[in-house]
Design a protein around this motif. Structure first.
Motif, PDB file in Angstrom:
ATOM      1  N   LEU A  62     104.972  76.543 -20.069  1.00  0.00           N
ATOM      2  CA  LEU A  62     105.917  75.633 -20.704  1.00  0.00           C
ATOM      3  C   LEU A  62     106.466  76.156 -22.028  1.00  0.00           C
ATOM      4  N   GLY A  63     106.072  77.348 -22.428  1.00  0.00           N
ATOM      5  CA  GLY A  63     106.619  77.933 -23.644  1.00  0.00           C
ATOM      6  C   GLY A  63     105.810  77.611 -24.883  1.00  0.00           C
ATOM      7  N   ASN A  64     105.981  78.426 -25.896  1.00  0.00           N
ATOM      8  CA  ASN A  64     105.201  78.270 -27.133  1.00  0.00           C
ATOM      9  C   ASN A  64     105.608  77.057 -27.953  1.00  0.00           C
ATOM     10  N   ALA A  65     106.840  76.585 -27.775  1.00  0.00           N
ATOM     11  CA  ALA A  65     107.339  75.518 -28.646  1.00  0.00           C
ATOM     12  C   ALA A  65     106.831  74.137 -28.247  1.00  0.00           C
ATOM     13  N   LEU A  66     106.306  73.988 -27.024  1.00  0.00           N
ATOM     14  CA  LEU A  66     105.926  72.672 -26.527  1.00  0.00           C
ATOM     15  C   LEU A  66     104.474  72.367 -26.874  1.00  0.00           C
ATOM     16  N   ASP A  67     104.264  71.292 -27.599  1.00  0.00           N
ATOM     17  CA  ASP A  67     102.932  70.874 -28.032  1.00  0.00           C
ATOM     18  C   ASP A  67     102.451  69.759 -27.107  1.00  0.00           C
ATOM     19  N   ILE A  68     101.410  70.022 -26.311  1.00  0.00           N
ATOM     20  CA  ILE A  68     100.859  69.015 -25.408  1.00  0.00           C
ATOM     21  C   ILE A  68      99.372  68.860 -25.692  1.00  0.00           C
ATOM     22  N   GLU A  69      98.924  67.615 -25.747  1.00  0.00           N
ATOM     23  CA  GLU A  69      97.531  67.331 -26.073  1.00  0.00           C
ATOM     24  C   GLU A  69      96.959  66.320 -25.086  1.00  0.00           C
ATOM     25  N   LEU A  70      95.725  66.557 -24.673  1.00  0.00           N
ATOM     26  CA  LEU A  70      94.988  65.625 -23.819  1.00  0.00           C
ATOM     27  C   LEU A  70      93.989  64.880 -24.688  1.00  0.00           C
ATOM     28  N   GLN A  71      94.067  63.554 -24.697  1.00  0.00           N
ATOM     29  CA  GLN A  71      93.190  62.734 -25.529  1.00  0.00           C
ATOM     30  C   GLN A  71      92.375  61.768 -24.669  1.00  0.00           C
ATOM     31  N   TYR A  72      91.141  61.521 -25.125  1.00  0.00           N
ATOM     32  CA  TYR A  72      90.258  60.552 -24.475  1.00  0.00           C
ATOM     33  C   TYR A  72      90.149  59.345 -25.380  1.00  0.00           C
ATOM     34  N   GLU A  73      90.596  58.185 -24.910  1.00  0.00           N
ATOM     35  CA  GLU A  73      90.631  56.966 -25.712  1.00  0.00           C
ATOM     36  C   GLU A  73      89.605  55.976 -25.170  1.00  0.00           C
ATOM     37  N   GLU A  74      88.529  55.785 -25.952  1.00  0.00           N
ATOM     38  CA  GLU A  74      87.417  54.925 -25.536  1.00  0.00           C
ATOM     39  C   GLU A  74      87.658  53.465 -25.912  1.00  0.00           C
ATOM     40  N   PHE A  82      92.559  58.476 -20.335  1.00  0.00           N
ATOM     41  CA  PHE A  82      92.897  59.861 -20.650  1.00  0.00           C
ATOM     42  C   PHE A  82      94.410  59.902 -20.769  1.00  0.00           C
ATOM     43  N   GLU A  83      94.900  60.148 -21.978  1.00  0.00           N
ATOM     44  CA  GLU A  83      96.340  60.145 -22.209  1.00  0.00           C
ATOM     45  C   GLU A  83      96.831  61.553 -22.544  1.00  0.00           C
ATOM     46  N   ILE A  84      98.007  61.863 -22.061  1.00  0.00           N
ATOM     47  CA  ILE A  84      98.638  63.161 -22.312  1.00  0.00           C
ATOM     48  C   ILE A  84      99.832  62.932 -23.220  1.00  0.00           C
ATOM     49  N   TYR A  85      99.843  63.615 -24.354  1.00  0.00           N
ATOM     50  CA  TYR A  85     100.904  63.440 -25.344  1.00  0.00           C
ATOM     51  C   TYR A  85     101.659  64.750 -25.546  1.00  0.00           C
ATOM     52  N   SER A  86     102.943  64.621 -25.740  1.00  0.00           N
ATOM     53  CA  SER A  86     103.779  65.756 -26.101  1.00  0.00           C
ATOM     54  C   SER A  86     104.452  65.452 -27.427  1.00  0.00           C
ATOM     55  N   GLN A  87     104.048  66.193 -28.461  1.00  0.00           N
ATOM     56  CA  GLN A  87     104.596  66.000 -29.811  1.00  0.00           C
ATOM     57  C   GLN A  87     104.462  64.548 -30.258  1.00  0.00           C
ATOM     58  N   GLY A  88     103.273  63.966 -29.968  1.00  0.00           N
ATOM     59  CA  GLY A  88     102.951  62.623 -30.421  1.00  0.00           C
ATOM     60  C   GLY A  88     103.478  61.497 -29.553  1.00  0.00           C
ATOM     61  N   VAL A  89     104.205  61.826 -28.478  1.00  0.00           N
ATOM     62  CA  VAL A  89     104.775  60.817 -27.589  1.00  0.00           C
ATOM     63  C   VAL A  89     104.129  60.969 -26.218  1.00  0.00           C
ATOM     64  N   VAL A  90     103.900  59.839 -25.532  1.00  0.00           N
ATOM     65  CA  VAL A  90     103.347  59.902 -24.181  1.00  0.00           C
ATOM     66  C   VAL A  90     104.176  60.882 -23.344  1.00  0.00           C
ATOM     67  N   ALA A  91     103.502  61.822 -22.694  1.00  0.00           N
ATOM     68  CA  ALA A  91     104.179  62.976 -22.086  1.00  0.00           C
ATOM     69  C   ALA A  91     105.248  62.578 -21.081  1.00  0.00           C
ATOM     70  N   LYS A  92     104.990  61.545 -20.280  1.00  0.00           N
ATOM     71  CA  LYS A  92     105.959  61.193 -19.233  1.00  0.00           C
ATOM     72  C   LYS A  92     107.285  60.716 -19.817  1.00  0.00           C
ATOM     73  N   GLN A  93     107.281  60.341 -21.105  1.00  0.00           N
ATOM     74  CA  GLN A  93     108.522  59.911 -21.744  1.00  0.00           C
ATOM     75  C   GLN A  93     109.306  61.078 -22.338  1.00  0.00           C
ATOM     76  N   ARG A  94     108.679  62.226 -22.434  1.00  0.00           N
ATOM     77  CA  ARG A  94     109.331  63.364 -23.088  1.00  0.00           C
ATOM     78  C   ARG A  94     109.577  64.545 -22.149  1.00  0.00           C
ATOM     79  N   LEU A  95     108.647  64.803 -21.233  1.00  0.00           N
ATOM     80  CA  LEU A  95     108.755  65.992 -20.398  1.00  0.00           C
ATOM     81  C   LEU A  95     109.724  65.764 -19.245  1.00  0.00           C
ATOM     82  N   SER A  96     110.422  66.827 -18.847  1.00  0.00           N
ATOM     83  CA  SER A  96     111.260  66.775 -17.654  1.00  0.00           C
ATOM     84  C   SER A  96     110.370  66.780 -16.412  1.00  0.00           C
ATOM     85  N   VAL A  97     110.956  66.496 -15.249  1.00  0.00           N
ATOM     86  CA  VAL A  97     110.200  66.520 -13.995  1.00  0.00           C
ATOM     87  C   VAL A  97     109.628  67.915 -13.759  1.00  0.00           C
ATOM     88  N   GLY A  98     110.425  68.948 -14.022  1.00  0.00           N
ATOM     89  CA  GLY A  98     109.938  70.313 -13.850  1.00  0.00           C
ATOM     90  C   GLY A  98     108.768  70.628 -14.763  1.00  0.00           C
TER      91      GLY A  98
END
Length: 362
Positions: free
Chosen positions: A210-222, A258-274
């Motif tokens: 996905l390239g160096n510019a894309l920040d994606i984080e996996l978080q565990y929220e208890e 388990f939430e996936i974030y891209s640049q602080g936003v839920v990933a599905k709202q920011r990432l393209s389908v690809g």
């Protein structure tokens, strides 16, 4: 581990299927959509896990117009051959391993390993948290007997508590709460250990896909906020009136996210389908790496038309990132180019109308 023999009767589109395989072999199933390629992968997966990755109900797996199905195969691990036989008839499933009947399939979950890469994995990003939680729970149940035991205990206690809430047996609820906490803490601790592995893998592999510019984080929220046992019990008690009203347990590992974030936003709202498809491929890659890390052996790899969006360079980079491949089975459309890997036997089969025929040696 690898599959050396597979036989199926009345399984999905197949009236009868019988094939042999070899170690260090790449098998390519080539055919148009709807001809049985995915059903073939499902048969291999079912042989390993005794359940389907497509259907919840066994009656949906049987070939239309029949009332039973059977699967049998030989799975080779550390030079030891395990003969697995599964029969399903009139709502009853019988599992035998080396002619010994298995009553509780959880006893052998994790002994026979396969990882399926499939299009619907995109739901790991785009759907509800339960899908991601199930993915993590499955990975841990395959690799940790401690987790499997605690998971079974927790699910049993949770069913008992929810039943007690419905029947207004509140003294029983109080007893079950403490037992739930004991089992639940084990789940949380094991999840956190695995989370560290996945996070490191994401950092390592994200630039490749996905390239160096894309920040994606996996978080565990208890829901229990990493507290000591007695504090957790108090947290649950604070929810008692709500639980009585809704008649269900409102906190614990079964509610964790388990939430996936891209640049602080839920990933599905920011990432393209690809981008989502690339990332879920990475999640499956990390699942297979974690299995190899914990079990010391590789699973059988099953790839169901997942390389459509990957160019040749990314395909080869992805395959080279996998743990050592003992065996891999791919589905491809006729017009697609097949991946090339050195050091492996390669076989191709044509699949049409539930019939598998040798096509060519690659």
């Amino acid at each position: 581990m690898y599959l050396s023999q597979l036989s199926a009767i009345n399984f999905r589109l197949f009236s009868h299927l019988s094939l042999s395989f070899e170690q260090k072999e790449l098998t390519f199933l080539i055919g148009e959509n709807g001809q049985g390629k995915t059903s073939f992968l499902e048969a291999v997966y079912y042989l390993c896990f005794f359940s389907s990755f497509q259907s919840v109900k066994e009656e949906h797996i049987m070939k239309q117009g029949t009332n039973f199905f059977s699967l049998s195969g030989e799975l080779v691990s550390d030079t030891i051959t395990h003969t697995v036989q599964i029969q399903y008839h009139q709502t009853k499933k019988k599992i035998e391993i080396n002619k010994k009947q298995i009553i509780d399939r959880s006893e052998v979950i994790g002994e026979y390993l396969s990882v399926i890469f499939k299009h619907s994995d995109i739901l790991l990003i785009q759907s509800d948290p339960q899908i991601r939680r199930n993915f993590m729970d499955q990975t841990l149940c395959l690799t940790s007997k401690t987790y499997m035991k605690a998971y079974k205990t927790y699910r049993r206690l949770l069913r008992q508590k929810n039943s007690a809430l419905k029947q207004q047996q509140y003294d029983m609820v109080e007893i079950l709460n403490e037992q739930l906490v004991d089992a639940g803490i084990v789940l949380i601790q094991e999840r956190k250990k695995m989370l560290g592995f996945f996070r490191k893998g994401i950092i390592k592999h994200i630039p490749d896909y996905l390239g160096n510019a894309l920040d994606i984080e996996l978080q565990y929220e208890e829901t229990w906020n990493d507290a000591p046992v007695q504090e957790i019990v108090q947290q649950i008690r604070a929810l008692s009136e709500q639980e009585k009203r809704y008649k269900t347990s409102l906190s614990g590992p079964h509610r964790d996210r388990f939430e996936i974030y891209s640049q602080g936003v839920v990933a599905k709202q920011r990432l393209s389908v690809g981008q989502c498809r690339y990332f879920v491929l990475l999640l499956r890659l990390l699942q297979s790496q974690y299995i190899h890390h914990k079990k010391g052996r590789s699973p059988i790899f099953l790839f169901d038309d997942v390389f459509l969006e990957l160019d040749t360079t990314r395909r080869e980079r992805f395959l080279q990132s996998l743990p050592p491949i003992e065996q891999a089975i791919f589905t491809f459309l006729p017009e697609e180019s097949l991946p090339f890997l050195h050091g492996y036997n390669k076989k191709a089969y044509h699949v049409a109308n539930g019939v598998v025929t040798p096509q060519r040696t690659l």
